[in-house]
Write a protein that holds these residues in place. Structure first.
Motif, PDB file in Angstrom:
ATOM      1  N   ALA A  14       0.856  -1.197   0.000  1.00  0.00           N
ATOM      2  CA  ALA A  14       0.000   0.000   0.000  1.00  0.00           C
ATOM      3  C   ALA A  14       0.885   1.237   0.000  1.00  0.00           C
ATOM      4  CB  ALA A  14      -0.942  -0.015   1.193  1.00  0.00           C
ATOM      5  N   MET A  15       1.499   1.480  -1.145  1.00  0.00           N
ATOM      6  CA  MET A  15       2.433   2.594  -1.318  1.00  0.00           C
ATOM      7  C   MET A  15       2.088   3.329  -2.605  1.00  0.00           C
ATOM      8  SD  MET A  15       5.884   0.514  -0.180  1.00  0.00           S
ATOM      9  CE  MET A  15       6.964   1.788  -0.782  1.00  0.00           C
ATOM     10  N   ALA A  16       2.702   4.472  -2.795  1.00  0.00           N
ATOM     11  CA  ALA A  16       2.397   5.339  -3.933  1.00  0.00           C
ATOM     12  C   ALA A  16       2.613   4.674  -5.284  1.00  0.00           C
ATOM     13  CB  ALA A  16       3.213   6.627  -3.844  1.00  0.00           C
ATOM     14  N   ASP A  17       3.500   3.676  -5.360  1.00  0.00           N
ATOM     15  CA  ASP A  17       3.756   3.052  -6.655  1.00  0.00           C
ATOM     16  C   ASP A  17       2.843   1.862  -6.951  1.00  0.00           C
ATOM     17  OD1 ASP A  17       4.902   1.259  -4.899  1.00  0.00           O
ATOM     18  OD2 ASP A  17       6.792   1.091  -5.982  1.00  0.00           O
ATOM     19  N   THR A  51      -5.617   3.010  -6.120  1.00  0.00           N
ATOM     20  CA  THR A  51      -5.329   4.249  -5.389  1.00  0.00           C
ATOM     21  C   THR A  51      -6.251   4.371  -4.175  1.00  0.00           C
ATOM     22  OG1 THR A  51      -4.527   5.376  -7.365  1.00  0.00           O
ATOM     23  CG2 THR A  51      -5.259   6.772  -5.550  1.00  0.00           C
ATOM     24  N   ASN A  52      -7.552   4.126  -4.382  1.00  0.00           N
ATOM     25  CA  ASN A  52      -8.489   4.162  -3.261  1.00  0.00           C
ATOM     26  C   ASN A  52      -8.127   3.104  -2.224  1.00  0.00           C
ATOM     27  OD1 ASN A  52      -9.912   6.247  -4.408  1.00  0.00           O
ATOM     28  ND2 ASN A  52     -11.615   4.974  -5.108  1.00  0.00           N
ATOM     29  N   GLY A  53      -7.750   1.908  -2.683  1.00  0.00           N
ATOM     30  CA  GLY A  53      -7.369   0.841  -1.763  1.00  0.00           C
ATOM     31  C   GLY A  53      -6.174   1.211  -0.911  1.00  0.00           C
ATOM     32  N   GLU A  62       1.827   9.652  -1.117  1.00  0.00           N
ATOM     33  CA  GLU A  62       2.864  10.672  -1.262  1.00  0.00           C
ATOM     34  C   GLU A  62       4.173  10.021  -1.698  1.00  0.00           C
ATOM     35  OE1 GLU A  62       3.344  13.478   1.899  1.00  0.00           O
ATOM     36  OE2 GLU A  62       1.226  13.295   2.441  1.00  0.00           O
ATOM     37  N   LEU A  63       4.773  10.590  -2.698  1.00  0.00           N
ATOM     38  CA  LEU A  63       6.075  10.109  -3.140  1.00  0.00           C
ATOM     39  C   LEU A  63       7.148  10.699  -2.234  1.00  0.00           C
ATOM     40  CD1 LEU A  63       5.567  10.479  -6.980  1.00  0.00           C
ATOM     41  CD2 LEU A  63       5.580   8.369  -5.664  1.00  0.00           C
TER      42      LEU A  63
END
Length: 155
Positions: A14-17, A51-53, A62-63
């Motif tokens: 669960a990260m930005a990428d 993205t919602n998940g 956030e990167l």
């Protein structure tokens, strides 16, 4: 349709990428299933759902700040969760008879809420976009906790 001849699961941190890796997976797998015409719409829908998940699993979109060290760009601090603290989402794809089912699991049991987007908000458009690019979408509580938000894309 309850019988899907093609199926794949992709666990994602669960990260930005996470949306990036979801798109790459779709780009790789759908042509192998003979569903190459669905790639672009599937990528768009999966990006919104993943993205919602990530957001609802407590992950961050956030990167990290990047610094240049020895000619290489590296994160200013670790972007990886500490061992045992990681959260994840899971992307599942199922395909058959010209239909693609995209499912994204996250740990939150809060129902998704579709909003009518406005021109000034920076968020709140995801499910509006999903509904525009798929035949139908919905959600259900998952066994063992969390929820699954799903969308069906037709060829």
């Amino acid at each position: 349709m309850t019988d899907w001849p093609y199926h794949t699961d992709l666990p994602l941190a669960a990260m930005a990428d996470a949306p990036y890796w979801a798109r790459r997976h779709i780009e790789d797998i759908l042509p192998k299933w003979g569903a190459g015409s669905l790639v672009m719409n599937a990528q768009l829908v999966a990006t919104e759902l993943v993205t919602n998940g990530v957001k609802h699993s407590g992950g961050s979109m956030e990167l990290p700040n990047v610094v240049t060290t020895g000619g290489r760009a590296v994160p200013a601090k670790s972007v990886f969760p500490k061992k045992g603290e990681g959260v994840s989402v899971r992307l599942s794809l199922s395909y058959g008879e010209g239909r693609l089912l995209i499912e994204v699991w996250d740990k939150s049991e809060t129902p998704p809420a579709e909003q009518l987007p406005d021109f000034v908000s920076e968020s709140g458009r995801g499910l509006f976009v999903v509904s525009a690019f798929c035949e139908k979408w919905g959600w259900y509580l998952a066994e063992g906790g969390g929820k699954v938000v799903w969308a069906e894309v037709a060829a």
